[in-house]
Design a protein around this motif. Structure first.
Motif, PDB file in Angstrom:
ATOM      1  N   GLU A  48       0.828  -1.214   0.000  1.00 45.49           N
ATOM      2  CA  GLU A  48       0.000   0.000   0.000  1.00 45.49           C
ATOM      3  C   GLU A  48       0.856   1.254   0.000  1.00 45.49           C
ATOM      4  O   GLU A  48       0.547   2.233  -0.687  1.00 45.49           O
ATOM      5  CB  GLU A  48      -0.940  -0.014   1.203  1.00 45.49           C
ATOM      6  N   ARG A  49       1.938   1.235   0.754  1.00 40.05           N
ATOM      7  CA  ARG A  49       2.839   2.401   0.768  1.00 40.05           C
ATOM      8  C   ARG A  49       3.472   2.618  -0.612  1.00 40.05           C
ATOM      9  O   ARG A  49       3.616   3.755  -1.067  1.00 40.05           O
ATOM     10  CB  ARG A  49       3.922   2.220   1.827  1.00 40.05           C
ATOM     11  N   ALA A  50       3.843   1.505  -1.262  1.00 40.10           N
ATOM     12  CA  ALA A  50       4.465   1.611  -2.585  1.00 40.10           C
ATOM     13  C   ALA A  50       3.490   2.190  -3.607  1.00 40.10           C
ATOM     14  O   ALA A  50       3.864   3.049  -4.415  1.00 40.10           O
ATOM     15  CB  ALA A  50       4.951   0.236  -3.046  1.00 40.10           C
ATOM     16  N   TRP A  51       2.234   1.752  -3.553  1.00 42.37           N
ATOM     17  CA  TRP A  51       1.236   2.307  -4.481  1.00 42.37           C
ATOM     18  C   TRP A  51       0.988   3.782  -4.194  1.00 42.37           C
ATOM     19  O   TRP A  51       0.872   4.598  -5.126  1.00 42.37           O
ATOM     20  CB  TRP A  51      -0.082   1.528  -4.381  1.00 42.37           C
ATOM     21  N   SER A  52       0.905   4.124  -2.930  1.00 46.05           N
ATOM     22  CA  SER A  52       0.709   5.523  -2.560  1.00 46.05           C
ATOM     23  C   SER A  52       1.873   6.377  -3.059  1.00 46.05           C
ATOM     24  O   SER A  52       1.687   7.477  -3.584  1.00 46.05           O
ATOM     25  CB  SER A  52       0.571   5.643  -1.049  1.00 46.05           C
ATOM     26  N   ASN A  53       3.073   5.841  -2.896  1.00 47.74           N
ATOM     27  CA  ASN A  53       4.279   6.542  -3.358  1.00 47.74           C
ATOM     28  C   ASN A  53       4.255   6.713  -4.869  1.00 47.74           C
ATOM     29  O   ASN A  53       4.609   7.776  -5.398  1.00 47.74           O
ATOM     30  CB  ASN A  53       5.518   5.742  -2.936  1.00 47.74           C
ATOM     31  N   TYR A  54       3.804   5.656  -5.578  1.00 43.64           N
ATOM     32  CA  TYR A  54       3.770   5.746  -7.045  1.00 43.64           C
ATOM     33  C   TYR A  54       2.772   6.795  -7.518  1.00 43.64           C
ATOM     34  O   TYR A  54       3.057   7.577  -8.419  1.00 43.64           O
ATOM     35  CB  TYR A  54       3.422   4.385  -7.660  1.00 43.64           C
ATOM     36  N   TYR A  55       1.602   6.809  -6.913  1.00 38.38           N
ATOM     37  CA  TYR A  55       0.586   7.776  -7.347  1.00 38.38           C
ATOM     38  C   TYR A  55       0.976   9.216  -6.997  1.00 38.38           C
ATOM     39  O   TYR A  55       0.482  10.162  -7.598  1.00 38.38           O
ATOM     40  CB  TYR A  55      -0.784   7.422  -6.765  1.00 38.38           C
ATOM     41  N   ASP A  56       1.856   9.361  -6.033  1.00 36.94           N
ATOM     42  CA  ASP A  56       2.394  10.694  -5.721  1.00 36.94           C
ATOM     43  C   ASP A  56       3.583  11.045  -6.600  1.00 36.94           C
ATOM     44  O   ASP A  56       3.946  12.212  -6.729  1.00 36.94           O
ATOM     45  CB  ASP A  56       2.839  10.756  -4.243  1.00 36.94           C
ATOM     46  N   ASN A  57       4.204  10.014  -7.199  1.00 36.86           N
ATOM     47  CA  ASN A  57       5.406  10.226  -8.026  1.00 36.86           C
ATOM     48  C   ASN A  57       5.307   9.369  -9.286  1.00 36.86           C
ATOM     49  O   ASN A  57       6.106   8.459  -9.505  1.00 36.86           O
ATOM     50  CB  ASN A  57       6.674   9.850  -7.249  1.00 36.86           C
ATOM     51  N   THR A  58       4.314   9.662 -10.115  1.00 38.77           N
ATOM     52  CA  THR A  58       4.039   8.806 -11.270  1.00 38.77           C
ATOM     53  C   THR A  58       5.134   8.857 -12.330  1.00 38.77           C
ATOM     54  O   THR A  58       5.131   8.047 -13.258  1.00 38.77           O
ATOM     55  CB  THR A  58       2.697   9.192 -11.914  1.00 38.77           C
ATOM     56  N   GLY A  59       6.077   9.796 -12.194  1.00 38.79           N
ATOM     57  CA  GLY A  59       7.179   9.841 -13.139  1.00 38.79           C
ATOM     58  C   GLY A  59       8.308   8.898 -12.769  1.00 38.79           C
ATOM     59  O   GLY A  59       9.311   8.813 -13.472  1.00 38.79           O
ATOM     60  N   GLU A  60       8.137   8.155 -11.660  1.00 39.08           N
ATOM     61  CA  GLU A  60       9.180   7.237 -11.191  1.00 39.08           C
ATOM     62  C   GLU A  60       8.745   5.803 -11.455  1.00 39.08           C
ATOM     63  O   GLU A  60       8.207   5.116 -10.587  1.00 39.08           O
ATOM     64  CB  GLU A  60       9.432   7.447  -9.694  1.00 39.08           C
ATOM     65  N   SER A  61       8.968   5.318 -12.668  1.00 36.85           N
ATOM     66  CA  SER A  61       8.510   3.969 -13.021  1.00 36.85           C
ATOM     67  C   SER A  61       9.279   2.876 -12.284  1.00 36.85           C
ATOM     68  O   SER A  61       8.850   1.720 -12.256  1.00 36.85           O
ATOM     69  CB  SER A  61       8.616   3.745 -14.532  1.00 36.85           C
ATOM     70  N   ALA A  62      10.414   3.232 -11.661  1.00 42.50           N
ATOM     71  CA  ALA A  62      11.169   2.244 -10.880  1.00 42.50           C
ATOM     72  C   ALA A  62      10.327   1.728  -9.713  1.00 42.50           C
ATOM     73  O   ALA A  62      10.536   0.599  -9.235  1.00 42.50           O
ATOM     74  CB  ALA A  62      12.460   2.860 -10.367  1.00 42.50           C
ATOM     75  N   ILE A  63       9.363   2.532  -9.265  1.00 42.77           N
ATOM     76  CA  ILE A  63       8.490   2.106  -8.164  1.00 42.77           C
ATOM     77  C   ILE A  63       7.654   0.906  -8.593  1.00 42.77           C
ATOM     78  O   ILE A  63       7.305   0.053  -7.772  1.00 42.77           O
ATOM     79  CB  ILE A  63       7.589   3.268  -7.697  1.00 42.77           C
ATOM     80  N   LEU A  64       7.332   0.815  -9.887  1.00 39.14           N
ATOM     81  CA  LEU A  64       6.560  -0.327 -10.383  1.00 39.14           C
ATOM     82  C   LEU A  64       7.344  -1.624 -10.213  1.00 39.14           C
ATOM     83  O   LEU A  64       6.762  -2.676  -9.921  1.00 39.14           O
ATOM     84  CB  LEU A  64       6.195  -0.124 -11.858  1.00 39.14           C
TER      85      LEU A  64
END
Length: 219
Positions: free
Chosen positions: A36-52
């Motif tokens: 959940e934290r990772a998804w939240s982080n991704y939606y706040d930083n959608t330009g960081e595809s490394a989070i995927l």
């Protein structure tokens, strides 16, 4: 359609607070919180595809832990604890499936976005190369300008629609492409201005030639 952000709904059961239940599900709970934290982080930083990639790793760990939990419970006699753990596992399975849908969606989105950036970059190179290979730019100035303006308009719309989804490297590539097209635009604009300046002069020459021809008729 973009899948919704998944949230883990914990079942209500008296077993949830018991030490044995917490011990059996501790790693699952921790991994789910990480997810959940990772998804939240991704939606706040959608330009960081490394989070995927990070999300994919967490999902792999969750799948392994889910299999382990189910295996442990299958060897146990039926009980309220077993029922609670399996129900808990079921919620995690649902959460994982939703997360995988989201992951697949965003991976495709990022792949399409990367291909689109490549297309803009390649078109900028083609415009620049065509300009260099054209001996007399004035003959193609109008069509070149149309092509440049179309590229610029479409790029502006793309950047507006993608906004925060663009990665740093993609922004750099688009900036480099923009410089190539801007340089081409300056050259083509100069050629068009030269044509406009030459227009009245040619008109005056033609007018004078016509006038002389008329005079000669009456001699």
């Amino acid at each position: 359609v973009k899948p919704p952000i998944s949230r883990f709904a914990r079942p209500q059961n008296s077993q949830l607070e018991k030490p044995e239940f917490l011990k059996l599900t501790a790693k699952l709970s921790a991994l789910n919180d990480d997810l959940e934290r990772a998804w939240s982080n991704y939606y706040d930083n959608t330009g960081e595809s490394a989070i995927l990639a990070e999300i994919s790793d967490i999902l792999t760990q969750l799948s392994e832990e889910l299999e382990s939990a189910v295996s442990i419970m299958e060897d146990r006699a039926d009980s309220e604890l077993k029922e609670a753990v399996l129900r808990y596992v079921g919620c995690f399975v649902e959460n994982c499936n939703m997360s995988r849908q989201q992951l697949d969606y965003w991976r495709i989105e990022m792949q399409v976005q990367n291909e689109t950036v490549d297309n803009y970059f390649q078109e900028a190179n083609r415009i620049s190369e065509l300009l260099e290979a054209t001996p007399d730019i004035s003959k193609k100035a109008s069509s070149l300008m149309d092509r440049i303006q179309q590229w610029s308009t479409e790029l502006a719309l793309f950047r507006h629609s993608r906004g925060s989804f663009l990665e740093a490297g993609q922004i750099e590539r688009l900036a480099a492409a923009g410089k190539l097209v801007e340089a081409a635009k300056s050259t083509v604009t100069a050629a068009l201005e030269t044509q406009q300046e030459a227009g009245p002069k040619i008109g005056r020459v033609l007018s004078r030639t016509s006038s002389l021809a008329s005079r000669n008729k009456f001699k």
